[in-house]
Motif scaffolding. Structure first.
Motif, mmCIF file in Angstrom:
data_model
loop_
_atom_site.group_PDB
_atom_site.id
_atom_site.type_symbol
_atom_site.label_atom_id
_atom_site.label_comp_id
_atom_site.label_asym_id
_atom_site.label_seq_id
_atom_site.Cartn_x
_atom_site.Cartn_y
_atom_site.Cartn_z
ATOM 1 N N THR A 1 1.000 11.073 65.956
ATOM 2 C CA THR A 1 -0.197 12.242 66.180
ATOM 3 C C THR A 1 -1.006 12.017 67.087
ATOM 4 O O THR A 1 -1.348 12.719 67.879
ATOM 5 C CB THR A 1 -0.723 12.632 64.616
ATOM 6 N N ILE A 2 -1.782 10.626 66.942
ATOM 7 C CA ILE A 2 -2.857 10.344 67.940
ATOM 8 C C ILE A 2 -2.301 9.922 69.331
ATOM 9 O O ILE A 2 -2.899 10.582 70.049
ATOM 10 C CB ILE A 2 -3.467 8.983 67.370
ATOM 11 N N ARG A 3 -1.113 9.619 69.313
ATOM 12 C CA ARG A 3 -0.627 9.524 70.843
ATOM 13 C C ARG A 3 -0.119 10.598 71.517
ATOM 14 O O ARG A 3 -0.642 10.792 72.618
ATOM 15 C CB ARG A 3 0.843 8.390 70.410
ATOM 16 N N ASP A 4 0.304 11.838 70.996
ATOM 17 C CA ASP A 4 0.697 12.992 71.478
ATOM 18 C C ASP A 4 -0.687 13.780 71.756
ATOM 19 O O ASP A 4 -0.564 14.382 72.712
ATOM 20 C CB ASP A 4 1.408 13.590 70.524
ATOM 21 N N MET A 5 -1.645 13.437 70.830
ATOM 22 C CA MET A 5 -2.855 14.181 71.169
ATOM 23 C C MET A 5 -3.833 13.562 72.175
ATOM 24 O O MET A 5 -3.925 14.589 73.093
ATOM 25 C CB MET A 5 -3.855 14.163 69.701
ATOM 26 N N THR A 6 -3.539 12.331 72.270
ATOM 27 C CA THR A 6 -4.376 11.708 73.497
ATOM 28 C C THR A 6 -3.428 12.109 74.715
ATOM 29 O O THR A 6 -4.152 12.396 75.960
ATOM 30 C CB THR A 6 -4.153 10.097 73.568
ATOM 31 N N ALA A 7 -2.228 12.100 74.911
ATOM 32 C CA ALA A 7 -1.298 12.511 76.059
ATOM 33 C C ALA A 7 -1.715 13.966 76.341
ATOM 34 O O ALA A 7 -1.893 14.297 77.599
ATOM 35 C CB ALA A 7 0.180 12.367 75.707
ATOM 36 N N ARG A 8 -1.868 14.895 75.486
ATOM 37 C CA ARG A 8 -2.223 16.196 75.902
ATOM 38 C C ARG A 8 -3.446 16.420 76.491
ATOM 39 O O ARG A 8 -3.629 17.204 77.375
ATOM 40 C CB ARG A 8 -2.010 17.340 74.388
ATOM 41 N N GLU A 13 -6.633 17.133 81.587
ATOM 42 C CA GLU A 13 -7.576 16.632 82.611
ATOM 43 C C GLU A 13 -6.778 16.351 84.098
ATOM 44 O O GLU A 13 -7.428 15.941 85.075
ATOM 45 C CB GLU A 13 -7.958 15.579 82.203
ATOM 46 N N GLY A 14 -5.303 16.680 84.025
ATOM 47 C CA GLY A 14 -4.677 16.612 85.271
ATOM 48 C C GLY A 14 -3.978 15.448 85.613
ATOM 49 O O GLY A 14 -3.391 15.182 86.566
ATOM 50 N N TYR A 15 -3.749 14.484 84.513
ATOM 51 C CA TYR A 15 -3.234 13.108 84.528
ATOM 52 C C TYR A 15 -1.500 13.582 84.090
ATOM 53 O O TYR A 15 -1.267 14.293 83.263
ATOM 54 C CB TYR A 15 -3.612 12.387 83.714
ATOM 55 N N THR A 16 -0.697 12.929 84.892
ATOM 56 C CA THR A 16 0.755 12.878 84.405
ATOM 57 C C THR A 16 0.662 11.666 83.465
ATOM 58 O O THR A 16 0.394 10.501 83.741
ATOM 59 C CB THR A 16 1.559 12.513 85.708
ATOM 60 N N THR A 17 1.278 11.956 82.410
ATOM 61 C CA THR A 17 1.623 10.818 81.256
ATOM 62 C C THR A 17 3.047 10.663 80.748
ATOM 63 O O THR A 17 3.717 11.497 80.511
ATOM 64 C CB THR A 17 0.592 11.182 79.914
ATOM 65 N N LEU A 37 -2.139 3.102 84.946
ATOM 66 C CA LEU A 37 -3.003 2.582 83.698
ATOM 67 C C LEU A 37 -2.211 2.915 82.738
ATOM 68 O O LEU A 37 -1.069 3.595 82.413
ATOM 69 C CB LEU A 37 -4.228 3.490 83.669
ATOM 70 N N VAL A 38 -2.312 1.924 81.519
ATOM 71 C CA VAL A 38 -1.762 2.010 80.549
ATOM 72 C C VAL A 38 -2.558 1.800 79.261
ATOM 73 O O VAL A 38 -3.423 1.296 79.495
ATOM 74 C CB VAL A 38 -0.715 0.572 80.192
#
Length: 220
Positions: A1-8, A13-17, A37-38
């Protein structure tokens, strides 16, 4: 959940993840793509985040931000000993995380619109370069190679270094792909700019009438 929330949040903000749930999948993605970045958790199935961090640092200097629920001093010290660039403890503010990501990317030069070495200038946004106002059109792989040379101007880059940094983690090809790619890149650059250091590798030699620095404007 946290991973997907962070990616969204980062995508807004304009980043490709890209996201993954294990070290094995992560190394597969790192083999196929070039990342700026990782963001890495510690408690993962299979390899721990600390082990992944240590392996990544064998071949890459890209920014690595640790994002974990482990707040103890021992884990934080170990991460920094393995050359993590930042350490964020859950729960965290998404707004602050975005600012930390921006700071790491700015420090690494990934947000710069220009990268210079002497009279040679690279433009990451368009994957082009210029030398004395002459535009040089590059393929994505050629741009990656030239950027590695520019950020290591006058230093010798070994064949093995180019294989790992440009073609991926533990690339199992041979040096032929390096020679062929360097030859194509040389055809687009002024004669003598990429020099062969026999028995070692290559180095970029540029005039120093301009200091090596990064562009003043930011971009993603």
């Amino acid at each position: 959940t946290i991973r997907d929330m962070t990616a969204r949040c980062l995508r807004k903000e304009g980043y490709t993840t890209d996201v993954c749930a294990s070290g094995e999948v992560a190394f597969g993605l790192l083999y196929e793509h070039r990342y700026d970045l990782v963001i890495l958790d510690i408690m993962l199935p299979g390899m721990s985040g600390q082990e992944i961090l240590k392996e990544l640092r064998r071949t890459s200097d890209m920014p690595i931000l640790m994002m974990t629920a482990l707040s103890d001093e021992e884990n934080q010290l170990r991460a920094f000993e393995h050359q993590a660039d930042d350490y964020v403890v859950k729960p965290f503010s998404l707004q602050i995380l975005v600012k930390r990501v921006e700071a790491l990317l700015r420090r690494s030069g990934a947000l710069c619109t220009e990268i210079r070495a002497g009279a040679l200038t690279l433009y990451p946004d368009t994957l082009t370069a210029s030398y004395r106002d002459v535009t040089i059109t590059l393929t994505p792989k050629e741009f990656d190679i030239l950027r590695l040379f520019v950020t290591n101007s006058h230093r010798i880059l070994m064949h093995e270094t180019l294989l790992v940094r440009i073609w991926g983690y533990d690339f199992d090809g041979n040096q032929g792909i390096v020679h062929a790619s360097i030859k194509k890149l040389r055809d687009k650059l002024p004669a003598g700019m990429i020099q062969t250091v026999k028995g070692f590798g290559y180095r970029l030699m540029v005039d120093d009438n301009k200091e090596t620095d990064s562009g003043e404007k930011d971009g993603r």
